[in-house]
Every structure is written in C-alpha cells, then in structure tokens.
Design an enzyme around this catalytic site. Structure first.
Site, PDB file in Angstrom:
ATOM      1  N   ASP A  28     -39.935  65.029  27.518  1.00 52.17           N
ATOM      2  CA  ASP A  28     -40.615  66.059  26.737  1.00 52.17           C
ATOM      3  C   ASP A  28     -39.834  66.565  25.550  1.00 52.17           C
ATOM      4  O   ASP A  28     -40.266  67.464  24.852  1.00 52.17           O
ATOM      5  CB  ASP A  28     -41.123  67.197  27.615  1.00 52.17           C
ATOM      6  CG  ASP A  28     -40.029  67.752  28.484  1.00 52.17           C
ATOM      7  OD1 ASP A  28     -38.935  67.179  28.492  1.00 52.17           O
ATOM      8  OD2 ASP A  28     -40.280  68.763  29.150  1.00 52.17           O
ATOM      9  N   GLU A  56     -33.828  54.044  31.622  1.00 48.87           N
ATOM     10  CA  GLU A  56     -33.109  54.112  30.350  1.00 48.87           C
ATOM     11  C   GLU A  56     -31.973  53.108  30.241  1.00 48.87           C
ATOM     12  O   GLU A  56     -31.672  52.626  29.139  1.00 48.87           O
ATOM     13  CB  GLU A  56     -32.569  55.525  30.121  1.00 48.87           C
ATOM     14  CG  GLU A  56     -33.637  56.545  29.775  1.00 48.87           C
ATOM     15  CD  GLU A  56     -34.301  57.206  30.977  1.00 48.87           C
ATOM     16  OE1 GLU A  56     -33.976  56.797  32.127  1.00 48.87           O
ATOM     17  OE2 GLU A  56     -35.125  58.109  30.784  1.00 48.87           O
ATOM     18  N   HIS A 121     -34.426  72.908  31.598  1.00 50.27           N
ATOM     19  CA  HIS A 121     -34.291  71.719  32.441  1.00 50.27           C
ATOM     20  C   HIS A 121     -33.538  70.637  31.650  1.00 50.27           C
ATOM     21  O   HIS A 121     -33.531  70.666  30.416  1.00 50.27           O
ATOM     22  CB  HIS A 121     -35.656  71.212  32.900  1.00 50.27           C
ATOM     23  CG  HIS A 121     -36.584  70.807  31.797  1.00 50.27           C
ATOM     24  ND1 HIS A 121     -37.182  71.713  30.951  1.00 50.27           N
ATOM     25  CD2 HIS A 121     -37.022  69.597  31.397  1.00 50.27           C
ATOM     26  CE1 HIS A 121     -37.949  71.065  30.092  1.00 50.27           C
ATOM     27  NE2 HIS A 121     -37.873  69.785  30.334  1.00 50.27           N
ATOM     28  N   HIS A 122     -32.893  69.754  32.359  1.00 51.58           N
ATOM     29  CA  HIS A 122     -32.047  68.690  31.794  1.00 51.58           C
ATOM     30  C   HIS A 122     -30.705  69.201  31.271  1.00 51.58           C
ATOM     31  O   HIS A 122     -29.930  68.408  30.732  1.00 51.58           O
ATOM     32  CB  HIS A 122     -32.732  67.904  30.662  1.00 51.58           C
ATOM     33  CG  HIS A 122     -34.027  67.252  31.019  1.00 51.58           C
ATOM     34  ND1 HIS A 122     -34.435  67.045  32.308  1.00 51.58           N
ATOM     35  CD2 HIS A 122     -35.013  66.746  30.228  1.00 51.58           C
ATOM     36  CE1 HIS A 122     -35.629  66.443  32.299  1.00 51.58           C
ATOM     37  NE2 HIS A 122     -35.996  66.257  31.055  1.00 51.58           N
ATOM     38  N   GLY A 420     -18.910  42.898  30.680  1.00 52.65           N
ATOM     39  CA  GLY A 420     -19.172  42.423  32.042  1.00 52.65           C
ATOM     40  C   GLY A 420     -19.872  43.393  32.967  1.00 52.65           C
ATOM     41  O   GLY A 420     -19.493  43.538  34.128  1.00 52.65           O
ATOM     42  N   ASP A 450     -28.125  36.649  42.317  1.00 51.15           N
ATOM     43  CA  ASP A 450     -28.962  37.510  43.160  1.00 51.15           C
ATOM     44  C   ASP A 450     -28.434  38.941  43.210  1.00 51.15           C
ATOM     45  O   ASP A 450     -29.207  39.903  43.205  1.00 51.15           O
ATOM     46  CB  ASP A 450     -29.106  36.920  44.579  1.00 51.15           C
ATOM     47  CG  ASP A 450     -27.788  36.474  45.206  1.00 51.15           C
ATOM     48  OD1 ASP A 450     -26.715  36.620  44.569  1.00 51.15           O
ATOM     49  OD2 ASP A 450     -27.827  35.967  46.340  1.00 51.15           O
ATOM     50  N   ASN A 477     -27.154  32.927  46.257  1.00 43.84           N
ATOM     51  CA  ASN A 477     -25.998  32.459  47.045  1.00 43.84           C
ATOM     52  C   ASN A 477     -25.552  33.561  48.002  1.00 43.84           C
ATOM     53  O   ASN A 477     -24.379  33.691  48.318  1.00 43.84           O
ATOM     54  CB  ASN A 477     -24.861  31.990  46.133  1.00 43.84           C
ATOM     55  CG  ASN A 477     -24.478  33.058  45.119  1.00 43.84           C
ATOM     56  OD1 ASN A 477     -24.892  34.210  45.233  1.00 43.84           O
ATOM     57  ND2 ASN A 477     -23.686  32.682  44.133  1.00 43.84           N
ATOM     58  N   GLY A 479     -25.161  36.784  47.816  1.00 46.34           N
ATOM     59  CA  GLY A 479     -24.262  37.888  47.490  1.00 46.34           C
ATOM     60  C   GLY A 479     -23.425  37.686  46.262  1.00 46.34           C
ATOM     61  O   GLY A 479     -23.743  36.890  45.381  1.00 46.34           O
ATOM     62  N   GLU A 483     -17.148  37.893  43.217  1.00 46.00           N
ATOM     63  CA  GLU A 483     -16.277  38.871  43.869  1.00 46.00           C
ATOM     64  C   GLU A 483     -15.622  38.264  45.112  1.00 46.00           C
ATOM     65  O   GLU A 483     -14.479  38.568  45.427  1.00 46.00           O
ATOM     66  CB  GLU A 483     -17.065  40.120  44.246  1.00 46.00           C
ATOM     67  CG  GLU A 483     -17.598  40.895  43.051  1.00 46.00           C
ATOM     68  CD  GLU A 483     -16.533  41.768  42.402  1.00 46.00           C
ATOM     69  OE1 GLU A 483     -15.812  42.466  43.119  1.00 46.00           O
ATOM     70  OE2 GLU A 483     -16.424  41.730  41.161  1.00 46.00           O
TER      71      GLU A 483
HETATM   72  C1  LIG Z   1     -22.426  47.550  36.726  1.00 46.09           C
HETATM   73  C2  LIG Z   1     -21.420  46.734  37.490  1.00 46.09           C
HETATM   74  N1  LIG Z   1     -21.150  47.012  38.765  1.00 46.09           N
HETATM   75  C3  LIG Z   1     -20.257  46.275  39.474  1.00 46.09           C
HETATM   76  C4  LIG Z   1     -19.611  45.221  38.893  1.00 46.09           C
HETATM   77  C5  LIG Z   1     -18.608  44.358  39.679  1.00 46.09           C
HETATM   78  N2  LIG Z   1     -19.127  43.000  39.846  1.00 46.09           N
HETATM   79  C6  LIG Z   1     -18.837  42.010  38.974  1.00 46.09           C
HETATM   80  S1  LIG Z   1     -19.583  40.561  39.350  1.00 46.09           S
HETATM   81  C7  LIG Z   1     -20.326  41.233  40.718  1.00 46.09           C
HETATM   82  C8  LIG Z   1     -21.163  40.406  41.628  1.00 46.09           C
HETATM   83  C9  LIG Z   1     -22.202  39.573  40.956  1.00 46.09           C
HETATM   84  O1  LIG Z   1     -22.927  38.928  41.949  1.00 46.09           O
HETATM   85  P1  LIG Z   1     -24.080  37.884  41.595  1.00 46.09           P
HETATM   86  O2  LIG Z   1     -24.894  38.441  40.502  1.00 46.09           O
HETATM   87  O3  LIG Z   1     -24.776  37.494  42.835  1.00 46.09           O
HETATM   88  O4  LIG Z   1     -23.288  36.683  40.948  1.00 46.09           O
HETATM   89  P2  LIG Z   1     -22.735  35.340  41.624  1.00 46.09           P
HETATM   90  O5  LIG Z   1     -22.975  35.396  43.089  1.00 46.09           O
HETATM   91  O6  LIG Z   1     -23.525  34.276  40.943  1.00 46.09           O
HETATM   92  O7  LIG Z   1     -21.295  35.305  41.240  1.00 46.09           O
HETATM   93  C10 LIG Z   1     -19.973  42.572  40.851  1.00 46.09           C
HETATM   94  C11 LIG Z   1     -20.463  43.455  41.927  1.00 46.09           C
HETATM   95  C12 LIG Z   1     -19.896  44.967  37.541  1.00 46.09           C
HETATM   96  N3  LIG Z   1     -19.313  43.975  36.867  1.00 46.09           N
HETATM   97  N4  LIG Z   1     -20.818  45.719  36.873  1.00 46.09           N
HETATM   98  C1  LIG Z   2     -34.331  59.953  33.783  1.00 45.51           C
HETATM   99  C2  LIG Z   2     -35.521  60.627  33.173  1.00 45.51           C
HETATM  100  N1  LIG Z   2     -36.216  60.011  32.203  1.00 45.51           N
HETATM  101  C3  LIG Z   2     -37.304  60.591  31.653  1.00 45.51           C
HETATM  102  C4  LIG Z   2     -37.715  61.824  32.062  1.00 45.51           C
HETATM  103  C5  LIG Z   2     -38.953  62.488  31.444  1.00 45.51           C
HETATM  104  N2  LIG Z   2     -40.014  62.620  32.464  1.00 45.51           N
HETATM  105  C6  LIG Z   2     -40.173  63.734  33.201  1.00 45.51           C
HETATM  106  S1  LIG Z   2     -41.408  63.613  34.322  1.00 45.51           S
HETATM  107  C7  LIG Z   2     -41.791  62.056  33.807  1.00 45.51           C
HETATM  108  C8  LIG Z   2     -42.934  61.309  34.393  1.00 45.51           C
HETATM  109  C9  LIG Z   2     -43.011  61.297  35.900  1.00 45.51           C
HETATM  110  O1  LIG Z   2     -44.105  60.513  36.250  1.00 45.51           O
HETATM  111  P1  LIG Z   2     -44.499  60.322  37.763  1.00 45.51           P
HETATM  112  O2  LIG Z   2     -43.282  60.084  38.567  1.00 45.51           O
HETATM  113  O3  LIG Z   2     -45.569  59.306  37.863  1.00 45.51           O
HETATM  114  O4  LIG Z   2     -44.999  61.762  38.190  1.00 45.51           O
HETATM  115  P2  LIG Z   2     -46.459  62.369  38.214  1.00 45.51           P
HETATM  116  O5  LIG Z   2     -47.412  61.382  37.637  1.00 45.51           O
HETATM  117  O6  LIG Z   2     -46.704  62.637  39.658  1.00 45.51           O
HETATM  118  O7  LIG Z   2     -46.351  63.629  37.410  1.00 45.51           O
HETATM  119  C10 LIG Z   2     -40.936  61.642  32.783  1.00 45.51           C
HETATM  120  C11 LIG Z   2     -41.023  60.352  32.119  1.00 45.51           C
HETATM  121  C12 LIG Z   2     -36.952  62.453  33.054  1.00 45.51           C
HETATM  122  N3  LIG Z   2     -37.251  63.670  33.503  1.00 45.51           N
HETATM  123  N4  LIG Z   2     -35.889  61.830  33.599  1.00 45.51           N
HETATM  124 MG   LIG Z   3     -24.799  35.843  43.995  1.00 46.87          MG
END
Ligand SMILES: Cc1ncc(C[n+]2csc(CCOP(=O)(O)OP(=O)(O)O)c2C)c(N)n1
Ligand SMILES: Cc1ncc(C[n+]2csc(CCOP(=O)(O)OP(=O)(O)O)c2C)c(N)n1
Ligand SMILES: [Mg+2]
Ligand SMILES: [Mg+2]
Lengths: 576, 576
Positions: A28, A56, A121-122, A420, A450, A477, A479, A483
């Site tokens: 909003d 987001e 709010h927010h 990464g 995955d 695979n 998991g 890692e």
């Molecule tokens: C946002 C975020 N959280 C955690 C990590 C740590 N991390 C790096 S690779 C990985 C696992 C990826 O697994 P997957 O996507 O299944 O790849 P694969 O099995 O093919 O290696 C994690 C948890 C990261 N790089 N980014």
């Molecule tokens: C992380 C985040 N992104 C965006 C908003 C803005 N926002 C507030 S309520 C809402 C919509 C909620 O929709 P829904 O969950 O379907 O609720 P309802 O239709 O029951 O009102 C949004 C986009 C927010 N509050 N938080």
């Molecule tokens: Mg994997």
C-alpha cells in the site's frame, strides 16, 4: 514547458533504458496515486509490463536475470516499505556482488509521515524510519529519497547514471505523496549517458605503447583470458575485434563463459586454475604473456585461488584501471582502451595461428551403466543446446557440471559463481526468459538442484502466468550434493524432503495441464529419448524435467574444488 | 575446570533457555568444525533438534513463531554468511518490530579471512566483510562477533541477556575457526537472568499511591485495556491476579488478543478505536479511568489512530516506564509494579460487578445465500475452536476477520499486526506447532490468504517432515482482497495465479498421500460438514482446507479500516 508526474518521469527514463518489464509485489505504499484519481503508473503504462511476483526475493532475482540478458538496460524491482524491501535484500546484494545494474524502487510513507514518524504498519515500531535505507546503503552504490519535487528529476538521473555506469544496484524510495507530483519534462530530452569518464590521453598512450612492446617481446605466445567484467562492463564487441585482428588464443574464466563465443575457432575453453582440464591449464599458465580482460578473482572463479600465472607475465584490463605486470594505471579503463589497443597492435594472423588451439569440445563417454552420471549428463545435454539459447546454472553440481560443456554461438550463460545464493536461478530464469523474448534469443534452459529449487519454487507460477516457456532440468540427487562434498557426506541436514517434482507445474498455476509438460528421466536411454524429441526441443510450453541422479555422484570440477578446499582448511588450522 | 567448545557453550545456554528446536538452512560457514573431526554441533546435540527449512526467510519466521508460543524461551535461526543472513533479514526485522526474542546465528569465514578479506563466495566482492553486520545492526538490539575465545562466553551471555530482557532479536556471528575452540564451562553454572532492572522504590511508592487515588476517584468505573507488550513482557499472570482482586472489566487491543482469556467473565472483547463494535467502543471510551497495560499504538492496532480515550483519564503501564495522565515516570516497569499494585488496591468485587460486562460472543448469522461470506465464516469457525488451540492469522482479511471471534481459554493467538509482512504465517505455523507440541497445547490452526500463502508456501514441506499437524485454512478469494479495498479494487496487480491448493501437500512432501488431507469447501453446508467431522477436528494429520470466498467480500473491520484510511489520505492531500 510540459509538466509530467514524477512517476511518469521515472518510467520514461526506464523506457529510454530499454526496460519493458518491471518486477515486484504490490503494497500500500508503492507507486500509486492515492487516494484519487487512483492512477497506477506502472499498470497503466502502455509499453512497460508489470510482472507480479510471488515474493520480493524472487522479484529481485528476476530483475537481476532480466538485466543480465537484456544488456544495455537495467532490471527494475518494485517493493513496499520495510517488509517488501528487506525481503528483496539478498537478491539486491547478489546483484551488487556480481555487478548487475538493478534499480530497486521502494514505495514509502508520505514525506509528512517520514518527518512525523507515526507508528505505521511495516515500521520497526521505534520511530526509526531511516533504518531500511541504512541497510540498503550496504548493498547499493547510490540511494535517493524523493523528499521534494524540485530535485526529483536530478535525483532520479543521478542514481540511474550510477546504475548503468557502475553496473551495480541503486535504491530509490518514493513517498506516497510524491508519486503524482508534477515536474518539468524537459530534462528527458537528454538521454542518460553510459560512457565512462575518458582516459587520460598521455597515460593511455604510454599504456598502449607498453602493451605493444610486451606483446612483441612475447613473440606471439600470448593468450587472452576473459572474465566476468568483460560482460558486465560491456566490452564483448571490443574483444571480438581484438581477436579478429590478432587471432590470439582465448580462454575464459567460469564467470566469463560466453563472453567470447565458445564456438570461436581461437577459443580454447575454461581456465580455472588447478581445476582446469590439464591441457588448458598448461596452455594458459605457460604462455609468455597473458592478457587478462575483466578478471574477477573470487574463490570458485579461480579454482580456489589456484591461478598459477605470474604477475610478471600478465597484463590486466579492468573497467577502472589497467595493470601491466606490477605497474598500476588508475583511471585507464578498458572500454576506451581496447579499441585503441586493437588498432595499435599489428596483425598476428600468421604467427598466432601457429599456436594451435585444440577445439574445445566434450565427448559423451561410453559408460556400461544405465544410470545417469554427471560424467554422462553434461556432455549429453551439451549436444542439445542450440544457437542463441540462454543457459542458466544454479550453484551446486549444476554450476560446476556445466563449465565443461561448450555452448553454441550467441548463447548466453548465467550463473552466480561469486555470490552463490541458492534459489537464485528460478527468479533469474523468469527475468532472463522475458529479456530473451525481447531480444529474440532462443530457448531459456535452466539446470537447478533439488535443494536450491525448494527455496524459490513458487516463481514457476509467475513463469506460467507470463507465458515464458523455459526448460527446467531439476537434478534430483536427494539433497545438497555440493554440501555433502564440502562437508558432511552423510549428514541428515544435507538431505531434503523429496517432492513430486512433476506435479509442480500443474499445482502452481497450470491447473488444467495445457500449458506445461513434466517428465522424469531415470536412465541414459530415457534422457536420450527426451533430448531427441523434436516436440520437446521446440520448447513452446514450459517444461520441467526431473533427472534422477545418484546421491553422491558429482562433477569432476566440484570434486577437485572440494579437495582443494579441504586442503586449505587443514593448512589454516596448521594440520598440514 | 572443565573445558568445552564455544559451540557447546552456546548450545548449553540455549538449552537452559528451553530451546528444543533450532531452525535454519545449512551453508559451508555455519557451525561445523572443519575440516576434522567434522563435528556438527547442532545435529549431534541430544536434546536440540535441527529443523532444516526450505529457505532462510521461512526459518526466521519459524523461529519467531516458536518464541511466541514457547514463552520464557527464545527462537533460534542459523544461517550462512551473506546469502543466508540477508535472506532472513525481513523475518528478523519483523521480530524486532513485534518484540519477539530471536537469536540469529550466522556462520561466517574464519577470523583470519575476516582480517585478510580474500574474495570469497557470498561476499560483495569489494572486501567489505562488515557490510552484513552493519545491516543487521538496524534490526537487532545487540550484536557480537566471536573473534577470540577469551571473550566468547561473555559475549554470548551479553547478547542472550539482551534478547530475553528486551524481547528483541540479537545477532551472533561465529567464524569457522571459533566453532570448536575450547573455553571454560564454569560460567554456565549461573543461569542468565531475565529480571528487568529494579524500580526505584521511592518513585514506585509514589506511583502506586497516585494510581490508588485515581482508582478511588474513578468510583469503580474503571476498565483495563491489555495490549501486545503485556504478552511480550510477560505480565499475563500479574494481570490475571489484578483481575481476580479487582474484577474490573477488561478489554484487549488486537495485538493483545488472548493476553487475558477471552472466556474470562470480566472480558468484554476487542477495543480498536472507531473500528470497535459500538457497544465496546462506548464502554471503553466512557469509562472514568482506563488502565492500559502494555499498549502498542500502531495504526492497525488502534483502528487507524482513532483511539478516543483522553490522556487525562488514562494510566499506562509499560515495560520500561509508567505514565499517569500526563506525567511520565521513566524506569518504573510494569513487571514489578503490577503485583504491588494488586496488593495495594482494595477489592472492588461488589462495586466492579455492578458494571456488567456483556459476554463477548459472536453469533453465526442467518444468511439466505449458500456462499461462504466473511460474516458467516468467522463466527462459524469460532465454534470449531477448542481450549488450548493455537490460532494464527495472516495479514489480510484473516487478521481482521478473526478479531471478532472470541477464542477459548488457554488458546494462543498470533498475528503480525504491526509489522504486517505477508507470508509470515506459514513459517510461524511451523515454529508455533513445534512449540505447542513441547508445551502440550492443542491444535495449531492457521488462516491465510491465497496471496500471502504464495510467498512462503514451500514450508509445508518442513511441516510434513517435522510431523506437525496444523489445520490450514486457505482463503481463496482470487487475490489480494485487502489491497483491493485499500487501493485498486479491480487492478490486475491484485489478481494472483490460481493454484491447485489441494495438491500442495501431496506435491511438497506427502508424496504417497498418507500424511495429509486436503479439502475444498465451496458453501456453508460444506464448511459445516467439515467442521463437524470428528476425524477432521482431531487434527492428527496435516490438513489443508481451501475455502472458496467471493473476490470482493471482506470482513466488517477491514471495510471500516479502509474507509478511515481513505479519509486520512484525502485529508493529507487537502482534499477534505
Ligand atoms: C541462500 C543460500 N542458502 C544456503 C546456501 C548454502 N548452500 C550452498 S549449495 C547448497 C546446496 C545446494 O543443493 P542442490 O541445489 O540440491 O545442489 P546439488 O545437489 O546439485 O549440489 C547450500 C545449502 C547458499 N549458497 N545460499
Ligand atoms: C512481504 C509483503 N509484501 C507485500 C505486502 C503488501 N500486502 C499486504 S496485504 C497483501 C495481500 C494479501 O492477500 P491475501 O493473502 O490473499 O489476503 P486477503 O485476500 O485475504 O486479504 C499485500 C500484497 C506485505 N504486507 N508484505
Ligand atoms: Mg541436490
Ligand atoms: Mg486473497
């Protein structure tokens, strides 16, 4: 002169920069004229599409992907105060780290509220209305809050110029009461400049002479090494011209993959320190002179810091400076230097051609086994790629596996090798596919683990809704394989919950199953069959392929990287 | 004395605080001893469970939910450097805003790397290794980086004490080489204190006398108004004692819902300024004296700032100060003041009982229509609730609709009314359900909008894996209903992609369909039937109920709030 609203000013600037899609989640506070006449500047814009994301973070990733593929443009993500912008933060930080121009627009409370600080709010509830901006300062190169209309246009231009010239994210907050304020349109007649500041002519001349000297001394045994910043700072054409003139062999770092066409006859493959294919390692490290363009020497991009190219044999060109052996030349940027260098150097056609560059290719191995191994999978999908494909690889076995696969000409490769952040590739695929559609590129093809997929899976929904048709290979695979290899081979925290992957598309938006196809391939024959299917290859629907892999099997490069990492960690603890 | 690792020290402290589940996503910097002997302190801990989330934002939300329900404990979320911690940022900010004690542990590079600043993955690529901590400073009350073992224990104790006494998040980074460093165990013998600093006895005495005087003057026409901080700063028992002694009528702000049992015979319902039920508004606003406990006067919590209770008739008790009419008494906190006040005041049983408190209830209306309206839905589910249920409501029509529904005794109500980040409730439900299991509370029941659900849907997977069995009502009204009413009734950006909601659980982990049930209810009869089904009500599997609602229909309270908001916005622009 003509008066337009601040929102219209901003959107016109975006249009001038080639933006056709804007990503985000409504809230909003964001970019609506409130209460009346309830204009919604983005939704009502005739040539810019609003892409409503599921969340987001995914929106920020999508903007990143859009900017990477679109080129000479930027990615734009719109979020709401606090809750929205902080959710996007990791995506923006990734764009900072990897140098991608992204504009983050945040709708914030009115200028009056920003001064009076009611408990809205927010907010954090303690009256610190600047807390979110302070956080954003850590991960963006410029920030502006439009507190009055007098400076609004100049402020918008300032941060957009920073965005495009520095190739990094910027942050713009628009208070609700500024959205529809009128300002003169006049400034819009002058387009924003993306030209970097000029090089000092004397220093530049010196640098050119010095490079030419070293090139002569190197008696033709010279290689070019391209890297990420060649792409980000937009010198691909300049490099191609240099190649055409000199015919020097050219190699690429992982983050520079596709900066030079991998089908180029002077292209030798990926150099990644000790992880490189031994013949590539040999060629690069033993050249008399290495001309490095746009290097970004991060751990994974350099084979865990195992480059073995002495500074005394290296010339480095960067966007803001040049380094010749040990001598630094600040302010001498490659965008202007490179064309001059090309005309400065003599032709080396004959000489350079005496340096044969083994054609960079990867054969599909003959394996007894039916199982799909990494050793089989990557060369096999390599045969499936076509000219102009956009290939996205998630961090994990995918980003390592794909490195050995040569991609066709005019293809685009995307991976987040420095930052990464897993889950990135899903949002990226959405943004990349939309940009690819604008640019009439080919298919968008994603390889994702995955585990990574689970972080951001909902954005499949936005892909379906936006009618983009990527092919998504999910590497099942069981998991976090990468890692496991880096730490904790059989740790439970590296296992994930198995999903019914082939139901995702029908669950998340293609409710009647007409817009998508999903497949599971369990063995080599199954993979072959699918990849040979012309309908599949056409990619006119969104398609998801679950690829069943062994839990422990991993690409060669990842195995080597893990071994080097282990050794380094032991050294650090004095265990070696 | 005994020596233990820093990790063991930290985990023992967490155990002392009652923590049994820790949330997060693994990464190669977090809480593992590397390279050898590869101890994983959390996974190997006998009494603390590692809950591996699908992503970090959801993990932070889960920690928030855990802390809210567990009480006298904290929520803990573990993430990795940069990519993980920034992803969690919005969840931590929400805990800050709403005053929930959460510890964010971040695994970071080694102390040597933090000093030498190599270009590691997950960095911003420019050597600013402190950027993430600077961002965290904006949304946490204390931070510590364990750079040496000498201060490690004291640092851990300092931030944990801040966490529990200030009821806000704190931030702890542990470099990889500190994880297994040995320190003395001795400090652990002294438990951390959650007692707030003592009130100054003289001031406190004066305050008590003054309150007693005003209470006498008010000649029994006194109401108590409880709010969020009564819960967060742990004075529920103290309020109950005060009620037993005085029998004053008691009302609650939305964020204080269930601070006092809604089944209490002196409980009159929710006061929310002009949005209140008129009879409640009348009682509260016309009382001679209002004793407000733990007020948090945010926009939605006060009916868009429409409280109409003059300061001259109000006493406010807070965790760090007291206000009597216009006079402020800093440092006089309610935790110690309240019990003394209770003994200080005389019994008002007879007098106060002359003030009848209409029993707070909500009848199911008779409607001709078969469709499920909000007017029907909320009272109807109200009949379904049981003692000790944990009820979670997402921002949107859910958080407004639930306000009018009285909840049974010992039930717990969770909503994020101040911070209002959508998607929150899914992670919260996971954490809340785990804490509810620990505390032997009843069912966990979530109400979430279709739009909000899409932000964080993957955490269903973790719920299935952790074997918690919440009931999830998804309100399918084709998009962002609350946003339609606040702005843009028919805007496309308020539409969302429709999902096959009832396939979510089988797609995201319950692959053979044995662990979950999903339902769609389209009309009143269908809802009735389901809510009357004893199997359903037992909640021994995870269950998802898609509730089909009209696109525009909305709860009364939300409608009124939107109207007030519109009026305020017009005033701000001088249109009225
Ligand atoms: C946002 C975020 N959280 C955690 C990590 C740590 N991390 C790096 S690779 C990985 C696992 C990826 O697994 P997957 O996507 O299944 O790849 P694969 O099995 O093919 O290696 C994690 C948890 C990261 N790089 N980014
Ligand atoms: C992380 C985040 N992104 C965006 C908003 C803005 N926002 C507030 S309520 C809402 C919509 C909620 O929709 P829904 O969950 O379907 O609720 P309802 O239709 O029951 O009102 C949004 C986009 C927010 N509050 N938080
Ligand atoms: Mg994997
Ligand atoms: Mg909805």
């Amino acid at each position: 002169g003509e008066q337009i609203t601040i929102s219209e000013y901003l959107l016109t600037r975006l249009e001038q920069l080639g933006v056709t899609s804007v990503f985000g989640v409504p809230g909003d506070f964001n970019m609506r004229e409130c209460p009346l006449p309830r204009v919604d500047y983005i939704e009502d814009h005739p040539r810019i599409d609003w892409i409503g994301n599921c969340n987001e973070l995914n929106a920020a990733y999508a903007a990143d992907g859009y900017a990477r593929v679109k080129e000479h443009s930027i990615g734009v993500v719109v979020t709401t105060f606090g809750v929205g912008e902080l959710s996007a933060m990791n995506g923006i930080a990734g764009a900072f780290s990897e140098m991608v121009p992204v504009l983050h627009i945040v709708g914030v409370p009115s200028t009056v509220q920003l001064k009076n600080k009611p408990m809205l709010h927010h907010t954090l509830g303690d009256g610190r209305f600047d807390a979110y901006t302070k956080a954003a300062e850590q991960i963006t190169v410029s920030q502006a809050t439009l507190m009055n209309k007098t400076h609004a246009a100049a402020e918008i231009d300032r941060i957009l110029t920073d965005c495009i010239t520095r190739a990094r994210p910027v942050y713009l907050t628009i208070p609700t009461d500024m959205v529809a304020e009128k300002i003169p349109a006049k400034r819009l007649q002058v387009p924003l400049s993306r030209t970097p500041p000029p090089n000092d002519p004397d220093v530049e001349k010196y640098v050119l002479d010095r490079i030419a000297e070293l090139v002569e001394e190197a008696s033709k045994d010279i290689v070019i090494l391209v890297d990420a910043c060649a792409i980000r700072h937009d010198v691909r054409q300049e490099i191609n011209d240099l190649l055409t003139k000199t015919r020097f062999p050219v190699y690429s770092a992982p983050m520079g993959k596709t900066a030079v066409s991998e089908a180029h006859d002077r292209y030798g493959g990926i150099y990644i320190g000790s992880i490189s294919d031994p013949s590539i390692k040999d060629k690069v490290e033993n050249a008399n002179l290495i001309l490095s363009i746009g290097a970004l020497k991060s751990d994974f991009n350099t084979g865990m810091f195992t480059y073995s190219v002495p500074t005394s044999r290296t010339i480095e060109l960067h966007s803001t400076h040049t380094q010749i052996r040990h001598a630094l030349f600040p302010g001498i940027g490659m965008k202007q230097l490179l064309p001059k260098l090309t005309s400065h150097l003599r032709q080396f056609h004959e000489g350079a051609s005496q340096l044969p560059v083994p054609h960079y290719k990867l054969d599909v191995p003959k394996e007894q086994d039916d199982k799909i191994s990494h050793a089989f999978f990557w060369p096999r999908v390599g045969q499936f790629f076509q000219k102009k494909d956009v290939v996205v690889a998630e961090t994990g076995t995918s980003s390592f596996g794909i490195l050995d696969v040569p991609l066709p000409e005019q293809s685009v490769f995307l991976a987040q090798i420095l930052y990464g952040s897993i889950g990135w590739s899903i949002g990226i695929t959405l943004g990349a596919a939309l940009a690819a559609r604008d640019k009439q590129l080919g298919r968008t093809i994603l390889f994702v683990g995955d585990g990574s997929f689970q972080l951001t899976v909902q954005e499949l929904s936005t892909m379906i809704h936006s009618k983009v048709t990527p092919i998504i290979f999910v590497l099942n695979n069981k998991g976090y394989n990468i890692e496991r290899h880096l730490h904790g081979m059989d740790r439970k925290y590296n296992d994930i919950v198995n999903w019914k992957w082939t139901s995702l598309l029908t669950t998340l938006g293609d409710t009647d199953g007409t817009l998508s196809n999903s497949y599971t391939v369990r063995d080599k024959a199954g993979l072959d069959k699918l990849l040979n299917d012309a309908e599949f290859a056409k990619a006119d629907k969104i398609q998801l392929v679950e690829v069943i892999l062994d839990k422990y099997d991993t690409p060669r490069g990842l195995q080597v990287a893990a071994d080097i990492g282990e050794k380094l960690a032991k050294q650090a603890l004095g265990q070696v």
